[in-house]
Write a protein that holds these residues in place. Structure first.
Motif, PDB file in Angstrom:
ATOM      1  N   LEU A  45     -43.322  51.033 -31.723  1.00 56.96           N
ATOM      2  CA  LEU A  45     -43.199  49.574 -32.025  1.00 56.96           C
ATOM      3  C   LEU A  45     -42.272  49.037 -31.282  1.00 56.96           C
ATOM      4  O   LEU A  45     -42.028  48.172 -31.387  1.00 56.96           O
ATOM      5  CB  LEU A  45     -43.695  50.018 -33.608  1.00 56.96           C
ATOM      6  CG  LEU A  45     -45.112  49.842 -33.362  1.00 56.96           C
ATOM      7  CD1 LEU A  45     -46.066  49.499 -34.974  1.00 56.96           C
ATOM      8  CD2 LEU A  45     -46.193  48.802 -32.243  1.00 56.96           C
ATOM      9  N   VAL A  46     -41.159  49.783 -31.680  1.00 57.71           N
ATOM     10  CA  VAL A  46     -39.464  49.015 -32.048  1.00 57.71           C
ATOM     11  C   VAL A  46     -39.213  49.097 -30.238  1.00 57.71           C
ATOM     12  O   VAL A  46     -38.427  47.967 -29.642  1.00 57.71           O
ATOM     13  CB  VAL A  46     -38.539  49.701 -32.259  1.00 57.71           C
ATOM     14  CG1 VAL A  46     -37.222  48.957 -32.705  1.00 57.71           C
ATOM     15  CG2 VAL A  46     -38.863  49.508 -34.202  1.00 57.71           C
ATOM     16  N   ALA A  47     -39.550  50.294 -29.464  1.00 60.96           N
ATOM     17  CA  ALA A  47     -39.197  50.641 -28.614  1.00 60.96           C
ATOM     18  C   ALA A  47     -39.414  48.953 -27.495  1.00 60.96           C
ATOM     19  O   ALA A  47     -39.132  48.244 -26.472  1.00 60.96           O
ATOM     20  CB  ALA A  47     -39.317  51.720 -27.591  1.00 60.96           C
ATOM     21  N   PHE A  48     -41.048  49.235 -27.790  1.00 61.25           N
ATOM     22  CA  PHE A  48     -41.390  47.998 -26.519  1.00 61.25           C
ATOM     23  C   PHE A  48     -41.393  46.870 -27.035  1.00 61.25           C
ATOM     24  O   PHE A  48     -41.018  45.607 -26.559  1.00 61.25           O
ATOM     25  CB  PHE A  48     -43.142  48.236 -27.288  1.00 61.25           C
ATOM     26  CG  PHE A  48     -43.297  49.480 -26.231  1.00 61.25           C
ATOM     27  CD1 PHE A  48     -43.913  49.121 -24.848  1.00 61.25           C
ATOM     28  CD2 PHE A  48     -43.922  50.555 -26.676  1.00 61.25           C
ATOM     29  CE1 PHE A  48     -44.395  49.987 -23.167  1.00 61.25           C
ATOM     30  CE2 PHE A  48     -45.347  50.956 -26.262  1.00 61.25           C
ATOM     31  CZ  PHE A  48     -44.722  51.433 -24.204  1.00 61.25           C
ATOM     32  N   ASP A  49     -40.574  46.303 -28.783  1.00 61.59           N
ATOM     33  CA  ASP A  49     -40.449  45.478 -29.315  1.00 61.59           C
ATOM     34  C   ASP A  49     -39.124  45.161 -28.367  1.00 61.59           C
ATOM     35  O   ASP A  49     -38.762  43.795 -27.532  1.00 61.59           O
ATOM     36  CB  ASP A  49     -40.349  45.019 -30.758  1.00 61.59           C
ATOM     37  CG  ASP A  49     -39.367  43.523 -30.705  1.00 61.59           C
ATOM     38  OD1 ASP A  49     -40.299  42.501 -31.015  1.00 61.59           O
ATOM     39  OD2 ASP A  49     -38.760  43.717 -31.837  1.00 61.59           O
ATOM     40  N   VAL A  50     -38.364  45.663 -28.127  1.00 59.51           N
ATOM     41  CA  VAL A  50     -37.196  45.514 -27.549  1.00 59.51           C
ATOM     42  C   VAL A  50     -37.732  45.419 -25.763  1.00 59.51           C
ATOM     43  O   VAL A  50     -36.376  44.405 -25.489  1.00 59.51           O
ATOM     44  CB  VAL A  50     -36.174  47.003 -27.627  1.00 59.51           C
ATOM     45  CG1 VAL A  50     -34.953  46.901 -26.502  1.00 59.51           C
ATOM     46  CG2 VAL A  50     -35.322  46.727 -29.267  1.00 59.51           C
ATOM     47  N   ARG A  53     -38.541  41.693 -25.438  1.00 56.23           N
ATOM     48  CA  ARG A  53     -37.817  40.928 -25.720  1.00 56.23           C
ATOM     49  C   ARG A  53     -38.578  39.678 -26.521  1.00 56.23           C
ATOM     50  O   ARG A  53     -39.060  38.581 -26.205  1.00 56.23           O
ATOM     51  CB  ARG A  53     -36.610  40.214 -24.330  1.00 56.23           C
ATOM     52  CG  ARG A  53     -35.946  41.093 -24.033  1.00 56.23           C
ATOM     53  CD  ARG A  53     -35.735  40.284 -22.766  1.00 56.23           C
ATOM     54  NE  ARG A  53     -34.767  41.067 -22.248  1.00 56.23           N
ATOM     55  CZ  ARG A  53     -34.244  42.373 -21.340  1.00 56.23           C
ATOM     56  NH1 ARG A  53     -34.854  41.920 -20.546  1.00 56.23           N
ATOM     57  NH2 ARG A  53     -33.528  42.849 -20.953  1.00 56.23           N
ATOM     58  N   ASP A  54     -39.513  40.561 -27.456  1.00 59.53           N
ATOM     59  CA  ASP A  54     -40.777  39.240 -27.820  1.00 59.53           C
ATOM     60  C   ASP A  54     -39.422  38.272 -29.176  1.00 59.53           C
ATOM     61  O   ASP A  54     -38.320  39.041 -30.222  1.00 59.53           O
ATOM     62  CB  ASP A  54     -41.238  40.278 -28.961  1.00 59.53           C
ATOM     63  CG  ASP A  54     -42.254  38.859 -29.474  1.00 59.53           C
ATOM     64  OD1 ASP A  54     -42.982  38.094 -29.631  1.00 59.53           O
ATOM     65  OD2 ASP A  54     -43.123  40.065 -30.330  1.00 59.53           O
ATOM     66  N   THR A  55     -39.452  37.090 -28.923  1.00 56.69           N
ATOM     67  CA  THR A  55     -38.566  36.293 -29.774  1.00 56.69           C
ATOM     68  C   THR A  55     -39.041  36.384 -31.577  1.00 56.69           C
ATOM     69  O   THR A  55     -38.265  36.606 -32.532  1.00 56.69           O
ATOM     70  CB  THR A  55     -39.091  34.842 -28.931  1.00 56.69           C
ATOM     71  OG1 THR A  55     -40.135  34.183 -29.379  1.00 56.69           O
ATOM     72  CG2 THR A  55     -38.620  34.840 -28.191  1.00 56.69           C
ATOM     73  N   LEU A  56     -40.281  36.935 -31.327  1.00 57.27           N
ATOM     74  CA  LEU A  56     -41.220  37.408 -32.916  1.00 57.27           C
ATOM     75  C   LEU A  56     -40.575  38.507 -33.464  1.00 57.27           C
ATOM     76  O   LEU A  56     -40.879  38.224 -34.936  1.00 57.27           O
ATOM     77  CB  LEU A  56     -42.613  36.472 -33.084  1.00 57.27           C
ATOM     78  CG  LEU A  56     -42.435  35.089 -33.067  1.00 57.27           C
ATOM     79  CD1 LEU A  56     -44.509  34.929 -32.784  1.00 57.27           C
ATOM     80  CD2 LEU A  56     -42.042  34.051 -34.082  1.00 57.27           C
ATOM     81  N   HIS A  57     -40.784  39.596 -32.723  1.00 56.81           N
ATOM     82  CA  HIS A  57     -39.828  40.685 -33.664  1.00 56.81           C
ATOM     83  C   HIS A  57     -41.683  41.162 -34.013  1.00 56.81           C
ATOM     84  O   HIS A  57     -41.100  41.771 -35.412  1.00 56.81           O
ATOM     85  CB  HIS A  57     -38.576  40.515 -33.993  1.00 56.81           C
ATOM     86  CG  HIS A  57     -37.691  40.034 -33.198  1.00 56.81           C
ATOM     87  ND1 HIS A  57     -36.722  41.094 -32.224  1.00 56.81           N
ATOM     88  CD2 HIS A  57     -36.723  39.376 -33.764  1.00 56.81           C
ATOM     89  CE1 HIS A  57     -36.012  40.143 -31.808  1.00 56.81           C
ATOM     90  NE2 HIS A  57     -35.333  39.223 -32.202  1.00 56.81           N
ATOM     91  N   ALA A  58     -42.626  41.025 -33.627  1.00 55.93           N
ATOM     92  CA  ALA A  58     -43.361  41.195 -34.330  1.00 55.93           C
ATOM     93  C   ALA A  58     -43.514  42.862 -34.485  1.00 55.93           C
ATOM     94  O   ALA A  58     -44.259  43.579 -34.965  1.00 55.93           O
ATOM     95  CB  ALA A  58     -44.691  41.311 -33.827  1.00 55.93           C
ATOM     96  N   GLY A  59     -43.074  43.842 -33.380  1.00 57.52           N
ATOM     97  CA  GLY A  59     -43.156  45.371 -33.453  1.00 57.52           C
ATOM     98  C   GLY A  59     -41.999  45.633 -34.938  1.00 57.52           C
ATOM     99  O   GLY A  59     -42.452  46.988 -35.464  1.00 57.52           O
ATOM    100  N   GLN A  60     -41.432  44.765 -35.095  1.00 57.36           N
ATOM    101  CA  GLN A  60     -40.388  45.183 -35.483  1.00 57.36           C
ATOM    102  C   GLN A  60     -41.335  45.133 -36.931  1.00 57.36           C
ATOM    103  O   GLN A  60     -40.932  45.762 -38.412  1.00 57.36           O
ATOM    104  CB  GLN A  60     -39.047  44.712 -35.384  1.00 57.36           C
ATOM    105  CG  GLN A  60     -37.941  45.463 -34.505  1.00 57.36           C
ATOM    106  CD  GLN A  60     -36.809  45.108 -34.453  1.00 57.36           C
ATOM    107  OE1 GLN A  60     -36.247  43.640 -35.337  1.00 57.36           O
ATOM    108  NE2 GLN A  60     -35.987  44.901 -33.058  1.00 57.36           N
ATOM    109  N   ALA A  61     -41.732  43.745 -37.302  1.00 55.98           N
ATOM    110  CA  ALA A  61     -42.498  43.443 -38.411  1.00 55.98           C
ATOM    111  C   ALA A  61     -43.545  44.308 -39.130  1.00 55.98           C
ATOM    112  O   ALA A  61     -43.822  45.086 -39.800  1.00 55.98           O
ATOM    113  CB  ALA A  61     -42.734  41.885 -38.381  1.00 55.98           C
ATOM    114  N   LEU A  62     -43.949  44.449 -38.365  1.00 50.22           N
ATOM    115  CA  LEU A  62     -44.891  45.887 -38.370  1.00 50.22           C
ATOM    116  C   LEU A  62     -44.410  47.326 -38.632  1.00 50.22           C
ATOM    117  O   LEU A  62     -45.247  47.804 -39.357  1.00 50.22           O
ATOM    118  CB  LEU A  62     -46.135  46.281 -36.839  1.00 50.22           C
ATOM    119  CG  LEU A  62     -47.471  46.269 -36.172  1.00 50.22           C
ATOM    120  CD1 LEU A  62     -48.127  45.935 -37.454  1.00 50.22           C
ATOM    121  CD2 LEU A  62     -47.763  46.074 -35.263  1.00 50.22           C
ATOM    122  N   THR A  63     -43.100  47.056 -37.764  1.00 49.18           N
ATOM    123  CA  THR A  63     -42.889  48.715 -38.270  1.00 49.18           C
ATOM    124  C   THR A  63     -42.576  48.597 -39.691  1.00 49.18           C
ATOM    125  O   THR A  63     -42.556  49.787 -40.751  1.00 49.18           O
ATOM    126  CB  THR A  63     -41.516  49.027 -37.688  1.00 49.18           C
ATOM    127  OG1 THR A  63     -41.499  49.207 -35.939  1.00 49.18           O
ATOM    128  CG2 THR A  63     -40.751  50.083 -38.184  1.00 49.18           C
TER     129      THR A  63
END
Length: 124
Positions: A45-50, A53-63
């Protein structure tokens, strides 16, 4: 940073966790393997978020939600395993499959297997 490095590492972590769930018989080791699998998902999730380049950082929030659920799962799972170990004396999964208590009559025969004729005589 290439996406392949964290993806390969996450795949390896997930495979090790899957092997631990399928091969281990100790309940605590199974819970640790589930945690490895969840951490592999978090890494993806974090790797795909980076990478996206998601501006909402949805991958990190889901993590963060996944980490909170994993912490609750480990707390409840360890409490259940400790209670079962205290009652049964083992945390071996194969020996814990038959956890239901069976009602037995005084002569040692389970209550649901007694013939109906004997029940009728006992009540008459």
């Amino acid at each position: 940073m290439h996406l392949a490095y964290p993806a390969v590492l996450a795949a390896l972590l997930f495979c090790v966790g899957l092997y631990g769930v399928l091969a281990r018989r100790n309940a605590i080791l199974v819970l640790m393997s589930v945690e490895l699998m969840l951490n592999a998902v978090n890494l993806n999730l974090v790797a795909f978020d980076v990478w996206l380049r998601d501006t909402l950082h949805a991958g990190q929030a889901l993590t963060l939600f996944t980490i909170a659920i994993a912490a609750a799962e480990i707390g409840i799972g360890l409490a259940i395993i400790l209670m079962v170990h205290r009652n049964k004396g083992t945390s071996d999964i194969d020996r814990l499959r038959d956890t239901a208590e069976h009602d037995e009559s005084p002569d040692g025969v389970p209550a649901d297997e007694t013939p109906t004729g004997e029940k009728a005589e006992a009540t008459a």
